[in-house]
Motif scaffolding. Structure first.
Motif, PDB file in Angstrom:
ATOM      1  N   UNK A 200       0.838  -1.106   0.053  1.00  0.00           N
ATOM      2  CA  UNK A 200      -0.043  -0.061   0.096  1.00  0.00           C
ATOM      3  C   UNK A 200       0.743   1.254  -0.111  1.00  0.00           C
ATOM      4  N   UNK A 201       1.999   1.192   0.103  1.00  0.00           N
ATOM      5  CA  UNK A 201       2.987   2.389   0.253  1.00  0.00           C
ATOM      6  C   UNK A 201       3.557   2.798  -1.064  1.00  0.00           C
ATOM      7  N   UNK A 202       3.479   2.195  -2.416  1.00  0.00           N
ATOM      8  CA  UNK A 202       4.321   2.778  -3.340  1.00  0.00           C
ATOM      9  C   UNK A 202       3.510   3.467  -4.433  1.00  0.00           C
ATOM     10  N   UNK A 203       2.214   3.932  -3.900  1.00  0.00           N
ATOM     11  CA  UNK A 203       1.162   4.633  -4.740  1.00  0.00           C
ATOM     12  C   UNK A 203       0.916   4.236  -6.137  1.00  0.00           C
ATOM     13  N   UNK A 204       0.891   3.012  -6.441  1.00  0.00           N
ATOM     14  CA  UNK A 204       0.911   2.526  -7.787  1.00  0.00           C
ATOM     15  C   UNK A 204      -0.190   3.031  -8.562  1.00  0.00           C
ATOM     16  N   UNK A 205      -0.164   3.259  -9.772  1.00  0.00           N
ATOM     17  CA  UNK A 205      -1.273   3.389 -10.662  1.00  0.00           C
ATOM     18  C   UNK A 205      -0.776   2.845 -12.035  1.00  0.00           C
ATOM     19  N   UNK A 206      -2.003   2.187 -12.534  1.00  0.00           N
ATOM     20  CA  UNK A 206      -1.853   1.767 -13.872  1.00  0.00           C
ATOM     21  C   UNK A 206      -1.105   2.701 -14.986  1.00  0.00           C
ATOM     22  N   UNK A 207      -1.079   3.828 -14.891  1.00  0.00           N
ATOM     23  CA  UNK A 207      -0.453   4.540 -15.592  1.00  0.00           C
ATOM     24  C   UNK A 207       0.842   4.443 -15.690  1.00  0.00           C
ATOM     25  N   UNK A 208       1.557   3.896 -14.566  1.00  0.00           N
ATOM     26  CA  UNK A 208       3.052   3.793 -14.241  1.00  0.00           C
ATOM     27  C   UNK A 208       3.541   2.417 -14.970  1.00  0.00           C
ATOM     28  N   UNK A 209       2.665   1.443 -15.246  1.00  0.00           N
ATOM     29  CA  UNK A 209       2.854   0.292 -15.751  1.00  0.00           C
ATOM     30  C   UNK A 209       3.467   0.170 -17.201  1.00  0.00           C
ATOM     31  N   UNK A 210       4.328  -0.373 -17.568  1.00  0.00           N
ATOM     32  CA  UNK A 210       5.026  -0.427 -18.938  1.00  0.00           C
ATOM     33  C   UNK A 210       4.192  -2.047 -19.382  1.00  0.00           C
ATOM     34  N   UNK A 211       3.491  -2.048 -20.247  1.00  0.00           N
ATOM     35  CA  UNK A 211       3.044  -3.473 -20.366  1.00  0.00           C
ATOM     36  C   UNK A 211       3.923  -4.382 -21.188  1.00  0.00           C
ATOM     37  N   UNK A 212       3.386  -5.585 -20.825  1.00  0.00           N
ATOM     38  CA  UNK A 212       4.248  -6.591 -21.721  1.00  0.00           C
ATOM     39  C   UNK A 212       4.031  -6.227 -23.074  1.00  0.00           C
ATOM     40  N   UNK A 213       3.270  -5.883 -23.555  1.00  0.00           N
ATOM     41  CA  UNK A 213       3.094  -5.383 -24.946  1.00  0.00           C
ATOM     42  C   UNK A 213       4.128  -4.371 -25.436  1.00  0.00           C
ATOM     43  N   UNK A 214       4.163  -3.352 -24.516  1.00  0.00           N
ATOM     44  CA  UNK A 214       4.959  -2.251 -24.703  1.00  0.00           C
ATOM     45  C   UNK A 214       6.553  -2.880 -24.683  1.00  0.00           C
ATOM     46  N   UNK A 215       6.736  -3.693 -23.764  1.00  0.00           N
ATOM     47  CA  UNK A 215       8.108  -4.197 -23.390  1.00  0.00           C
ATOM     48  C   UNK A 215       8.571  -4.912 -24.773  1.00  0.00           C
ATOM     49  N   UNK A 216       7.663  -5.627 -25.310  1.00  0.00           N
ATOM     50  CA  UNK A 216       7.986  -6.554 -26.531  1.00  0.00           C
ATOM     51  C   UNK A 216       8.244  -5.740 -27.816  1.00  0.00           C
TER      52      UNK A 216
END
Ligand code: SAM
Ligand code: SF4
Ligand code: SF4
Length: 331
Positions: A200-216
């Protein structure tokens, strides 16, 4: 092949991750942000964490139930004093032993760990660029010291080594190609991990995820290699110029259906999912004098009732406020 008890979705208990400490010598912003995990943070007291004898006894019970692989983790597992003694104890049992570490203490400990029976290590490394690494890990340690750790582990046969890289938007996407370049031609498997909403401490949001598709797309890969085992968390891809990389797409392409992992926190609680908020207190049972058979029954009951598939349900859920931290439960 052995197989442990089955949960409500027919998943057998096969892997156990054991956190040997909740402390760490890094303060990765996405895991243990310094403003939360500062000097006054209430880390576990010594008496509240499992002794090596207690860990070994529980490991024996889990192995009798069907666990095939144990991964030592934390916090930073190499901060636990005399860890090689624990590895020696576990190595007397019929189980594969791996460890996940940030790597900087490997030059000091790799020889003893290997001699004690550790099979292999996974080293976390999120950047090759020193200043990016410093801003992620917030610790004063360097990329050079992690690489020295990787080389120390290689030199004593703790391979094949895997490298874990968490990718976070606007932080280290531009490190991906450099990391691939640096490691993919050696006998090292680099795996990119989608940034997850653990704790609960890292303030995660979906907008900060680099998706597997983007990594590929960044790496320019498509050709998937068949998994060795159904429970492998990383999807493997072949690189055009040889070598391979893995992607752990916990957020956008979840794999709960094959999740056979249990986690034991340093204070001896059994968690059946990375996103659990409650664990079964096996350490208290042990200290209260329960027999191995009684503890095995408690494990079977906890696993038998397991319905976890958080990552598959993520989009439908409201954020839980009491989820356990990754540094506590082990990655
Ligand atoms: N300290 C050791 C290390 O860093 O390798 C072991 C424990 S650490 C919690 C285990 C793994 O969890 C690391 O590879 C780390 O990058 C990963 N991790 C921590 N927080 C994460 C998050 N929010 N999303 C994805 N992976 C995370
Ligand atoms: Fe420590 Fe590992 Fe968490 Fe970084 S990811 S703060 S090294 S436990
Ligand atoms: Fe396993 Fe839970 Fe992760 Fe799903 S969300 S893969 S059940 S740890």
């Amino acid at each position: 092949m052995r197989g442990g008890p089955s949960d409500r979705f027919g998943r057998h208990l096969k892997d156990l991750r054991i956190s040997v400490t909740d402390r760490c010598n890094f303060r990765c912003r996405y895991c243990m942000p310094r403003e939360v995990f500062g000097n006054d943070f209430p880390f576990l007291e010594r008496g509240g964490i499992m002794s090596f004898e207690e860990i070994d006894r529980l490991a024996g019970i889990f192995i009798d139930l069907g666990v095939e692989k144990i991964r030592l983790t934390g916090g930073e597992p190499l901060l636990r004093k005399n860890l090689a003694d624990l590895v020696s104890m576990l190595s007397m049992r019929d189980v594969e032993i791996a460890m996940t570490t940030n790597g900087v203490l490997l030059p000091r400990h790799a020889p003893a760990l290997s001699a004690a029976g550790l099979d292999r290590v996974t080293v976390s490394l999120d950047a090759i660029d020193e200043s990016t690494f410093a801003s992620i890990t917030d610790s004063g340690h360097t990329v050079a010291s992690v690489i020295a750790g990787i080389e120390a582990a290689e030199s004593v046969g703790l391979g094949p080594i895997k490298i874990n890289t968490v990718v976070k938007k606007n932080l280290n996407e531009d490190e991906i190609l450099d990391l691939v370049e640096r490691f993919s031609n050696r006998n090292i498997a680099i795996r990119f991990i989608e940034y997850m909403d653990v704790g609960t401490t890292n303030g995660w949001s979906m907008g900060e995820v680099v998706t597997a598709e983007e990594i590929r797309a960044i790496i320019g890969i498509n050709e998937q290699i068949a998994p060795d085992k159904k429970s492998d968390v990383a999807k493997r891809y072949r690189l055009a110029k040889g070598g391979e990389v893995g992607i752990i797409s916990s957020v956008t392409e979840p794999f709960c259906g094959d999740c056979t992992r249990a986690r034991l926190s340093a204070d001896g609680r059994l968690f059946t999912c990375l996103f659990s908020s409650k664990g079964t207190d096996l350490l208290t049972m042990m200290r209260d004098g329960l027999t191995d058979v009684e503890i095995a029954e408690a494990i079977e009951m906890t696993w038998g009732n397991r319905e976890d598939r958080y990552s598959e349900l993520r989009s439908e859920q409201v954020t839980a406020s009491n989820r356990i931290e990754m540094s506590f439960i082990g990655g």
